[in-house]
Design a protein around this motif. Structure first.
Motif, short mmCIF file in Angstrom:
data_model
loop_
_atom_site.label_atom_id
_atom_site.label_comp_id
_atom_site.label_asym_id
_atom_site.label_seq_id
_atom_site.Cartn_x
_atom_site.Cartn_y
_atom_site.Cartn_z
N SER A 2 -3.66 19.23 6.31
CA SER A 2 -3.30 17.88 5.81
C SER A 2 -4.02 17.64 4.33
O SER A 2 -4.98 18.10 4.14
N ILE A 3 -3.17 16.93 3.62
CA ILE A 3 -3.60 16.81 2.19
C ILE A 3 -3.29 15.20 1.99
O ILE A 3 -2.43 14.57 2.72
N ALA A 4 -4.32 14.59 1.40
CA ALA A 4 -4.65 13.10 1.26
C ALA A 4 -4.59 12.87 0.00
O ALA A 4 -5.15 13.60 -1.11
N VAL A 5 -4.11 11.65 -0.59
CA VAL A 5 -4.39 11.31 -2.02
C VAL A 5 -5.12 9.64 -2.08
O VAL A 5 -4.34 9.08 -1.27
N VAL A 6 -6.00 9.54 -2.46
CA VAL A 6 -6.67 8.40 -2.57
C VAL A 6 -6.68 7.95 -3.90
O VAL A 6 -7.25 8.63 -5.01
N ALA A 7 -6.06 6.74 -4.23
CA ALA A 7 -5.95 6.25 -5.88
C ALA A 7 -6.67 5.01 -6.04
O ALA A 7 -6.39 4.05 -5.43
N LYS A 13 0.77 0.71 -6.84
CA LYS A 13 1.49 1.60 -7.30
C LYS A 13 1.49 2.06 -8.85
O LYS A 13 2.52 2.13 -9.46
N SER A 14 0.38 2.56 -9.14
CA SER A 14 -0.04 2.84 -10.67
C SER A 14 0.50 4.23 -10.76
O SER A 14 0.82 5.08 -9.98
N ARG A 15 0.62 4.47 -12.22
CA ARG A 15 0.74 6.07 -12.66
C ARG A 15 -0.57 6.68 -11.88
O ARG A 15 -0.36 7.99 -11.75
N THR A 16 -1.68 6.54 -11.88
CA THR A 16 -2.77 7.27 -11.04
C THR A 16 -2.10 7.55 -9.73
O THR A 16 -2.47 8.85 -9.33
N LEU A 17 -1.74 6.77 -8.98
CA LEU A 17 -1.09 7.10 -7.60
C LEU A 17 0.04 7.92 -7.85
O LEU A 17 0.08 9.06 -7.25
N ALA A 18 0.72 7.92 -8.81
CA ALA A 18 1.91 8.67 -8.82
C ALA A 18 1.43 10.11 -9.25
O ALA A 18 1.99 11.29 -8.92
N ALA A 19 0.40 10.24 -10.29
CA ALA A 19 0.06 11.58 -10.45
C ALA A 19 -0.69 12.16 -9.33
O ALA A 19 -0.61 13.42 -9.43
N GLY A 20 -1.34 11.54 -8.60
CA GLY A 20 -2.07 12.06 -7.30
C GLY A 20 -1.13 12.79 -6.43
O GLY A 20 -1.07 13.66 -6.09
N GLY A 30 5.79 19.74 -0.64
CA GLY A 30 5.83 18.43 0.23
C GLY A 30 5.12 17.09 -0.12
O GLY A 30 4.13 17.29 -0.83
N ALA A 31 5.41 16.02 0.50
CA ALA A 31 4.70 15.08 0.37
C ALA A 31 3.33 14.97 0.93
O ALA A 31 3.28 15.71 1.94
N PRO A 32 2.38 14.30 0.33
CA PRO A 32 1.25 14.22 1.11
C PRO A 32 1.24 13.64 2.53
O PRO A 32 2.20 12.76 2.83
N ASP A 33 0.36 13.97 3.53
CA ASP A 33 0.18 13.52 4.81
C ASP A 33 -0.36 12.07 4.77
O ASP A 33 0.22 11.21 5.89
N LEU A 34 -1.03 11.63 3.53
CA LEU A 34 -1.91 10.43 3.81
C LEU A 34 -1.88 9.94 2.27
O LEU A 34 -2.27 10.71 1.34
N VAL A 35 -1.52 8.67 2.15
CA VAL A 35 -1.74 8.22 0.57
C VAL A 35 -2.36 6.68 0.90
O VAL A 35 -1.90 5.85 1.59
N ILE A 36 -3.54 6.71 0.16
CA ILE A 36 -4.31 5.56 0.12
C ILE A 36 -4.28 4.79 -1.30
O ILE A 36 -4.89 5.52 -2.16
N ASP A 64 -7.95 17.68 5.36
CA ASP A 64 -8.43 19.12 4.84
C ASP A 64 -8.65 19.05 3.44
O ASP A 64 -9.77 19.81 3.03
N VAL A 65 -7.64 18.23 2.40
CA VAL A 65 -7.72 18.26 1.33
C VAL A 65 -7.36 16.84 0.64
O VAL A 65 -6.47 16.13 1.08
N VAL A 66 -8.33 16.43 0.06
CA VAL A 66 -8.21 14.85 -0.55
C VAL A 66 -8.04 15.05 -2.25
O VAL A 66 -8.97 15.40 -2.78
N ILE A 67 -7.11 14.52 -2.75
CA ILE A 67 -7.09 14.10 -4.23
C ILE A 67 -7.63 12.94 -4.36
O ILE A 67 -7.14 11.95 -4.10
N PHE A 68 -8.74 12.78 -5.28
CA PHE A 68 -9.33 11.38 -5.62
C PHE A 68 -8.86 11.09 -6.89
O PHE A 68 -9.40 11.85 -7.81
N ALA A 69 -8.14 10.22 -7.16
CA ALA A 69 -7.42 9.88 -8.38
C ALA A 69 -8.03 8.56 -8.92
O ALA A 69 -8.02 7.53 -8.36
N SER A 70 -8.07 8.32 -10.41
CA SER A 70 -8.62 7.14 -10.68
C SER A 70 -8.29 7.16 -12.42
O SER A 70 -8.21 8.25 -12.99
N PRO A 71 -8.02 5.91 -12.75
CA PRO A 71 -7.71 5.76 -14.20
C PRO A 71 -9.34 6.06 -15.00
O PRO A 71 -10.33 6.03 -14.15
N THR A 72 -9.19 6.29 -16.10
CA THR A 72 -10.54 6.20 -16.81
C THR A 72 -10.84 4.83 -17.45
O THR A 72 -10.06 4.54 -18.41
#
Length: 163
Positions: A2-7, A13-20, A30-36, A64-72
């Motif tokens: 499973s892969i998740a995105v945390v923005a 609904k930011s560009r940060t979220l879209a990039a993650g 495919g699409a991530p299993d979880l988007v926060i 299993d895998v989480v992309i932690f995305a943030s603006p700077t």
């Protein structure tokens, strides 16, 4: 797998979220299993014991895998993402493969994901075998760095393309 995105961008609904999400899709096909979108958790992030925040933290810890995305912001990751990370207990990301991703206006802070976000994820017990990724916020969708990064880190993760 499973892969998740945390923005952690204060703008919903930011560009940060879209990039993650784009990175997750590029990694797996495919699409991530979880988007926060952390902003959706609201004021519950400011205290302890909020059920919505606890559910989000538990779901992330099971991934299993989480992309932690943030603006700077001010040369580092957002305070909003920090509020979320503060809700994760010590070793709460044990066994989770974490990918730090940050977006910014220019290349001046390109080392921020590696130097600032990755150590926090490691402190929380995440497996951080891959280096962080920094992308320019206005061009991330066309940036050849993103698919090249995905190709480079995919063998380090418990995923397969098209999964």
């Amino acid at each position: 797998m499973s892969i998740a995105v945390v923005a952690g961008n204060p703008k919903p609904k930011s560009r940060t979220l879209a990039a993650g999400v784009l990175l997750a899709e590029t990694l797996t096909g495919g699409a991530p299993d979880l988007v926060i979108d952390v902003i959706d958790l609201g004021p519950g992030l400011l205290g302890w014991g909020d059920p919505g925040v606890a559910d989000a933290v538990a779901a992330v810890a099971k991934s299993d895998v989480v992309i932690f995305a943030s603006p700077t912001f001010k040369a580092t990751y957002s305070g909003l993402l920090k509020l979320f990370l503060d809700q994760i207990p010590a070793d709460g990301l044990a066994g989770v493969h974490a990918l730090p991703l940050m977006l910014g206006a220019g290349p001046g802070h390109a080392l921020a994901p590696e130097l600032l976000l990755k150590p926090v994820l490691a402190e929380l017990g995440a497996i951080t075998a891959a280096r962080g990724l920094y992308l320019v916020d206005r061009t991330f969708a066309e940036d050849p760095l993103l698919p090249a990064y995905a190709d480079r880190v995919r063998p380090l993760l418990p995923i397969s393309q098209g999964a």
